[in-house]
Design an enzyme around this catalytic site. Structure first.
Site, PDB file in Angstrom:
ATOM      1  N   ARG A   1      32.180  48.747  30.011  1.00  0.00           N
ATOM      2  CA  ARG A   1      31.701  49.329  31.265  1.00  0.00           C
ATOM      3  C   ARG A   1      32.904  49.555  32.161  1.00  0.00           C
ATOM      4  O   ARG A   1      33.944  48.920  31.996  1.00  0.00           O
ATOM      5  CB  ARG A   1      30.684  48.403  31.948  1.00  0.00           C
ATOM      6  CG  ARG A   1      31.226  47.058  32.315  1.00  0.00           C
ATOM      7  CD  ARG A   1      30.186  46.083  32.830  1.00  0.00           C
ATOM      8  NE  ARG A   1      30.867  44.940  33.441  1.00  0.00           N
ATOM      9  CZ  ARG A   1      31.230  44.863  34.711  1.00  0.00           C
ATOM     10  NH1 ARG A   1      30.966  45.862  35.546  1.00  0.00           N
ATOM     11  NH2 ARG A   1      31.849  43.806  35.185  1.00  0.00           N
TER      12      ARG A   1
ATOM     13  N   ARG B   1      32.328  51.407  42.427  1.00  0.00           N
ATOM     14  CA  ARG B   1      31.837  50.817  43.677  1.00  0.00           C
ATOM     15  C   ARG B   1      31.576  51.916  44.682  1.00  0.00           C
ATOM     16  O   ARG B   1      32.501  52.647  45.029  1.00  0.00           O
ATOM     17  CB  ARG B   1      32.935  49.913  44.244  1.00  0.00           C
ATOM     18  CG  ARG B   1      32.586  48.476  44.153  1.00  0.00           C
ATOM     19  CD  ARG B   1      33.629  47.671  44.875  1.00  0.00           C
ATOM     20  NE  ARG B   1      34.003  46.554  44.026  1.00  0.00           N
ATOM     21  CZ  ARG B   1      35.074  45.832  44.164  1.00  0.00           C
ATOM     22  NH1 ARG B   1      35.921  46.101  45.136  1.00  0.00           N
ATOM     23  NH2 ARG B   1      35.318  44.833  43.371  1.00  0.00           N
TER      24      ARG B   1
ATOM     25  N   ARG C   1      49.425  41.882  21.672  1.00  0.00           N
ATOM     26  CA  ARG C   1      50.297  42.808  22.406  1.00  0.00           C
ATOM     27  C   ARG C   1      51.177  41.956  23.312  1.00  0.00           C
ATOM     28  O   ARG C   1      50.770  40.888  23.768  1.00  0.00           O
ATOM     29  CB  ARG C   1      49.477  43.784  23.268  1.00  0.00           C
ATOM     30  CG  ARG C   1      48.710  44.809  22.482  1.00  0.00           C
ATOM     31  CD  ARG C   1      49.589  45.897  21.906  1.00  0.00           C
ATOM     32  NE  ARG C   1      50.127  46.776  22.945  1.00  0.00           N
ATOM     33  CZ  ARG C   1      51.148  47.622  22.727  1.00  0.00           C
ATOM     34  NH1 ARG C   1      51.752  47.671  21.565  1.00  0.00           N
ATOM     35  NH2 ARG C   1      51.571  48.398  23.714  1.00  0.00           N
TER      36      ARG C   1
ATOM     37  N   ARG D   1      53.227  49.180  35.488  1.00  0.00           N
ATOM     38  CA  ARG D   1      53.099  48.867  36.910  1.00  0.00           C
ATOM     39  C   ARG D   1      54.391  48.286  37.466  1.00  0.00           C
ATOM     40  O   ARG D   1      55.255  47.829  36.706  1.00  0.00           O
ATOM     41  CB  ARG D   1      51.930  47.910  37.167  1.00  0.00           C
ATOM     42  CG  ARG D   1      51.949  46.614  36.384  1.00  0.00           C
ATOM     43  CD  ARG D   1      50.661  45.857  36.632  1.00  0.00           C
ATOM     44  NE  ARG D   1      50.672  44.519  36.046  1.00  0.00           N
ATOM     45  CZ  ARG D   1      49.765  43.581  36.289  1.00  0.00           C
ATOM     46  NH1 ARG D   1      48.770  43.826  37.115  1.00  0.00           N
ATOM     47  NH2 ARG D   1      49.838  42.399  35.718  1.00  0.00           N
TER      48      ARG D   1
ATOM     49  N   GLU E   1      56.841  46.470  34.513  1.00  0.00           N
ATOM     50  CA  GLU E   1      56.147  45.826  33.392  1.00  0.00           C
ATOM     51  C   GLU E   1      55.948  46.853  32.276  1.00  0.00           C
ATOM     52  O   GLU E   1      55.314  47.882  32.487  1.00  0.00           O
ATOM     53  CB  GLU E   1      54.797  45.314  33.904  1.00  0.00           C
ATOM     54  CG  GLU E   1      54.139  44.288  33.039  1.00  0.00           C
ATOM     55  CD  GLU E   1      52.918  43.683  33.730  1.00  0.00           C
ATOM     56  OE1 GLU E   1      51.811  43.940  33.234  1.00  0.00           O
ATOM     57  OE2 GLU E   1      53.063  42.975  34.758  1.00  0.00           O
TER      58      GLU E   1
ATOM     59  N   TYR F   1      41.670  35.760  25.335  1.00  0.00           N
ATOM     60  CA  TYR F   1      42.243  36.067  26.650  1.00  0.00           C
ATOM     61  C   TYR F   1      41.474  35.296  27.711  1.00  0.00           C
ATOM     62  O   TYR F   1      40.258  35.409  27.827  1.00  0.00           O
ATOM     63  CB  TYR F   1      42.187  37.561  26.950  1.00  0.00           C
ATOM     64  CG  TYR F   1      42.810  37.872  28.301  1.00  0.00           C
ATOM     65  CD1 TYR F   1      44.194  37.929  28.435  1.00  0.00           C
ATOM     66  CD2 TYR F   1      42.024  38.031  29.438  1.00  0.00           C
ATOM     67  CE1 TYR F   1      44.779  38.155  29.668  1.00  0.00           C
ATOM     68  CE2 TYR F   1      42.601  38.255  30.677  1.00  0.00           C
ATOM     69  CZ  TYR F   1      43.976  38.324  30.786  1.00  0.00           C
ATOM     70  OH  TYR F   1      44.553  38.532  32.000  1.00  0.00           O
TER      71      TYR F   1
ATOM     72  N   ASP G   1      41.344  34.146  31.890  1.00  0.00           N
ATOM     73  CA  ASP G   1      41.851  34.106  33.265  1.00  0.00           C
ATOM     74  C   ASP G   1      42.120  32.650  33.619  1.00  0.00           C
ATOM     75  O   ASP G   1      41.610  31.726  32.968  1.00  0.00           O
ATOM     76  CB  ASP G   1      40.815  34.701  34.236  1.00  0.00           C
ATOM     77  CG  ASP G   1      40.790  36.228  34.189  1.00  0.00           C
ATOM     78  OD1 ASP G   1      41.853  36.828  33.926  1.00  0.00           O
ATOM     79  OD2 ASP G   1      39.708  36.811  34.405  1.00  0.00           O
TER      80      ASP G   1
END
Length: 367
Positions: free
Chosen positions: A172, A176, A249, A280, A300, A348, A350
């Protein structure tokens, strides 16, 4: 009786939380790390009085008040709010995709106008059964957002064309329909005041630590001095790659000290064109509202991962997922080794998820 209850391999967030909680319960711990510093990927290096996120930008965010209170019990977090920008052909766009972005793209001023524009582009694409990432993204957000803000960035991140990437990578794309540039929906977010090293130091206060120490060079010796090993490294390396190497990666960083106070006016600016090799630029001082006379910026660059490089993003395709399941089965049979963290779980995470995972693991062991 052995010298330690736990030898914890890896002084990243999982290892540090586990060590703190075990120590609190009267268990004797030794924490080792092959790097020359503690903190794993949240380590900050001080340059020109600025806390530079050495392994990429880390912004703590969570909806869980207990996790927020937990990390704030070691160091106070500031009010930093992640509001990145995207630069495409010299034009700036707000992220995540919100009414500011839609105004910048199409000069639309109402949610209905924005929704109509997106629906019109999705319908015009004629895509009903997306076969790859490109088709999937266009079927969700239309062509303008895809071509300007998704395509180039995604291709750089994964090192291959969007038409060659599977559709499931993008399940998805949040849109917003409010003027809100806060990247996260979480209730709590911020950066530790004084940098992430303060969090690591708080967690490991009073616990024996050894840096520049490779577990694999003295594996049997470490096993001999501890009742249990807590292993947060590469699970495939632990088992000598017996089923093959899990793939990732990686990222490469280029730091530059600039003799100016403010380079880009924001902590994070994404570069979404494919021909610009970096994804970025991070300007670290803005994470802590710095007023230093100089600034440090980091470009990066995503890259293929090879052994010896930092592993950032697991490639959760069918081949790697099946290989990990074989390693996980071996791990589940261990009596005296506890596996945890992103490398040991090939997942992965957070930061708030790592903290929660370590606390859950501690509870399952100590009750």
């Amino acid at each position: 009786m052995k010298q330690y209850d736990f030898v914890i391999v890896g002084a990243g967030l999982f290892g540090a939380v586990f060590a703190h909680e075990a120590n609190k319960r009267g268990k004797k711990c030794l924490v080792i790390d092959k790097r020359n510093h503690l903190g794993g990927n949240i380590y900050c290096e001080e340059i020109e009085g600025i806390n530079v996120h050495k392994y990429g930008a880390h912004i703590f965010h969570t909806n869980d008040k207990s996790i927020w209170d937990y990390v704030n019990s070691f160091v106070e977090f500031n009010r930093y709010t992640n509001s990145p920008l995207a630069n495409f052909e010299g034009e700036l766009y707000n992220l995540p995709f919100n009414m500011n972005t839609f105004y910048q793209l199409w000069k639309v001023k109402t949610p209905q106008e924005a929704q109509d524009k997106i629906n019109e582009q999705v319908a015009a694409s004629g895509i009903t059964d997306p076969q790859n990432l490109e088709e999937q993204a266009i079927s969700l957000v239309g062509t303008d957002i895809y071509h300007k803000l998704i395509k180039g960035y995604t291709e750089k991140q994964w090192g291959r064309k969007a038409t060659e990437l599977p559709a499931f990578i993008i399940k998805r794309l949040p849109l917003r329909f409010t003027f809100d540039n806060n990247y996260f929906n979480d209730k709590y977010q911020g950066i530790p005041i004084g940098g992430y090293n303060k969090l690591t130091e708080g967690l490991l206060n009073g616990i024996e630590v050894k840096t520049s120490t490779d577990f694999f060079e003295k594996r049997e010796a470490f096993k001999a001095i501890a009742d249990k090993i807590v292993f947060t490294g590469h699970i495939d390396e632990y088992y000598d790659y017996c089923f093959g190497k899990l793939e990732y990666r990686s990222l490469r960083f280029e730091n530059e000290v600039l003799d100016q106070e403010n380079y880009q006016g924001n902590a994070v600016v994404n570069y979404t064109e494919a021909h610009i090799p970096f994804t970025r630029i991070i300007e670290h001082k803005h994470f802590e509202f710095g007023k230093q006379s100089k600034t440090v910026v980091t470009k990066e660059y995503p890259c293929e991962w090879n052994s010896g490089m930092e592993a950032y993003y697991p490639i959760n395709d069918d081949k790697n997922t099946e290989m990990f399941k074989l390693y996980r089965t071996l791990a589940s049979e261990e009596k005296d080794v506890i596996f945890g963290g992103r490398l040991a779980e090939y997942k992965y995470y957070d930061m708030h998820q790592v903290v929660a995972s370590a606390l859950v693991r501690v509870k399952s062991i100590f009750g």
